[in-house]
Write a protein that holds these residues in place. Sequence first.
Motif, PDB file in Angstrom:
ATOM      1  N   GLU A  51       7.893 -10.867   1.364  1.00  0.00           N
ATOM      2  CA  GLU A  51       6.404 -10.430   0.933  1.00  0.00           C
ATOM      3  C   GLU A  51       6.148  -8.972   1.319  1.00  0.00           C
ATOM      4  O   GLU A  51       5.475  -8.585   0.514  1.00  0.00           O
ATOM      5  CB  GLU A  51       5.613 -11.394   2.146  1.00  0.00           C
TER       6      GLU A  51
ATOM      7  N   SER B 269       4.128  -3.442  -4.929  1.00  0.00           N
ATOM      8  CA  SER B 269       2.970  -3.708  -5.764  1.00  0.00           C
ATOM      9  C   SER B 269       2.055  -2.033  -5.388  1.00  0.00           C
ATOM     10  O   SER B 269       1.622  -1.456  -6.203  1.00  0.00           O
ATOM     11  CB  SER B 269       2.158  -4.695  -5.290  1.00  0.00           C
ATOM     12  N   GLN B 270       2.047  -1.928  -3.966  1.00  0.00           N
ATOM     13  CA  GLN B 270       1.333  -0.694  -3.424  1.00  0.00           C
ATOM     14  C   GLN B 270       2.098   0.574  -4.232  1.00  0.00           C
ATOM     15  O   GLN B 270       1.376   1.533  -4.692  1.00  0.00           O
ATOM     16  CB  GLN B 270       1.746  -0.448  -2.133  1.00  0.00           C
TER      17      GLN B 270
ATOM     18  N   ARG C 230       4.938  -6.481  -1.209  1.00  0.00           N
ATOM     19  CA  ARG C 230       3.569  -5.736  -0.975  1.00  0.00           C
ATOM     20  C   ARG C 230       3.809  -4.294  -1.337  1.00  0.00           C
ATOM     21  O   ARG C 230       2.989  -3.413  -1.929  1.00  0.00           O
ATOM     22  CB  ARG C 230       3.087  -5.780   0.247  1.00  0.00           C
ATOM     23  N   HIS C 231       5.122  -3.720  -0.642  1.00  0.00           N
ATOM     24  CA  HIS C 231       5.366  -2.183  -0.828  1.00  0.00           C
ATOM     25  C   HIS C 231       5.422  -1.768  -2.202  1.00  0.00           C
ATOM     26  O   HIS C 231       4.936  -0.829  -2.770  1.00  0.00           O
ATOM     27  CB  HIS C 231       6.560  -1.870   0.002  1.00  0.00           C
TER      28      HIS C 231
ATOM     29  N   ALA D  21      -1.341  -6.772  -5.775  1.00  0.00           N
ATOM     30  CA  ALA D  21      -1.766  -6.396  -4.483  1.00  0.00           C
ATOM     31  C   ALA D  21      -3.298  -6.908  -3.997  1.00  0.00           C
ATOM     32  O   ALA D  21      -3.561  -6.567  -2.932  1.00  0.00           O
ATOM     33  CB  ALA D  21      -1.694  -4.776  -4.473  1.00  0.00           C
TER      34      ALA D  21
END
Length: 524
Positions: A287, A294-295, A291-292, A359
């Motif tokens: 996860e 997408s960021q 997240r990283h 995100a």
Amino acid sequence: MVNIAEADMVTAIETTEGAYGTSRLIVVSFAVGSILLALALGYIISWSLIEPVKKIETRLRQIAAGEFAQQVTVVNRDELGVLAGNVNQTSEQLGRLYQEVQARTAELARSVGELEALGEVSKAVNSTLDLDTVLQTIVAKAVQLSETDAGTIYVFSSTRQQFRPRATYGMGDELIAAISNQAIGLNDPGIGDAALRRAPVQVPDLSVRTPSPVQKVVLDAGYRGVLVVPLLRPNKIVGALVVRRRKPGEFDQQIVHLMETFADQSVLAIQNAKLFREIEEKSQELEAASRHKSQFLANMSHELRTPLNSVLGFTELLVDGIYGELPDKAKTTVARVQANGRHLLGLINDVLDLSKIEAGQLTLALEDYSVGQIVRSTVTAVEPLARSKGLSLAATVAENLPLGRGDERRLTQVLLNLAGNAVKFTERGAIDILADAVDGHFEIIVRDTGPGIAPTDQALIFDEFQQVDNSSTRQKGGTGLGLAISKRIVEMHGGTIGVESVPGSGSTFRMKIPIRVGEDVKAA
Ligand code: ADP
């Protein structure tokens, strides 16, 4: 003479009378004697028949009542004697059978009990991932079925090389604390020994041999017999299951086998819990990584767009002749740079959209909009390409449609994607766009006469980076992101999108969107 004759006659008469009296007496005595004899014989005969029958009858009644040990004694040598012998033999056989049935029933009852307990244990193993609850259930059932008084499940720590109690049954707090304080290593003569030998170890009487420190604690608490079954995996020690009895004595082999089954269940539970923990950790890591990613994508696409827009801006100025008229060859080249730059911008925008959605940063800008306007903008955008390919493009919007509420720019993006695909993939025929209101929803349909989509691909094309992998669609270019983004945007509006298609007969994409989307609808 007469007198003499008379006297003789009297004498003769008297003699005759005497003889008659005697013979009468004899006859009467004989008769009485015969009657008495007959009575005596009758009694004796009936006694010798009735008595054995009575005895046999009593015996049969005892057999019926489940008492098989007695014997019936009949002295007769006749049929009654044979009958009594048979009754005795039958009784013996019945007694033996009865004992066998009783033993089998007891065995069956025990097996049923064991099966029930194992069922409960495997239910606990499968229904909860809470290791303590499962081990608690296992140790409790193990103690009950082995008819012992207390039990412990130890877990082995390979880093500390020690066994620690993890679940106990039938033990007071003091004993638990005393056992927990002991460092039980692989050199322990009970638990350590069983683990190293990879086989059950039993101590029938702790008071007979010099006990280890932990065995001393157990002996002092009043336990005499101990059975240790190791918990094992191939090449690995997982722990140990220990049951203890206040009475000294050997544990029979059947109990040892049963405890081995419980040990296997414990290994399974410990393994499950470990796997679950690992999966949880991994999914948290995943996860975070996602997240990283997408960021990173959101940042990168943002950073890429700025210089690209500037490149496009300057190319536009060049094409427009702001810096002086360009030679024809240069003009064509700059026009190509511009077209490719726009394509690249489109791709970057798609990636930015998707990463924003992932995100959770994409929010809808809700406002009132007209479906007619969305359809018109779309038609204007795709018409040049449709015309250049010789396709007919028609839009039919139902009359008097109400104003919708939603993100007009995003909804236009969706329709543009559908219509753009229809024009892109269709080589001849027509594209139809239809808009209507049904049951509180706008229904917008884009229909084409293109190659169609195979049923297996229909489910995939709404996933990210999915393109129908055949050369004709591959040649059309694209990223495979358009429909994935469209689906997310439609779903954020609380709507649905789908496709119906028969390969070779065109495709029909249909989206349904609530006419008025509530203010609470935000990013997915
Ligand atoms: P892209 O068009 O950028 O490849 P999309 O997500 O918009 O990505 O479409 C995914 C795939 O679905 C396309 O590559 C194509 O294979 C298939 N597809 C979409 N629309 C149509 C259509 N109207 N006719 C045939 N195939 C289509």
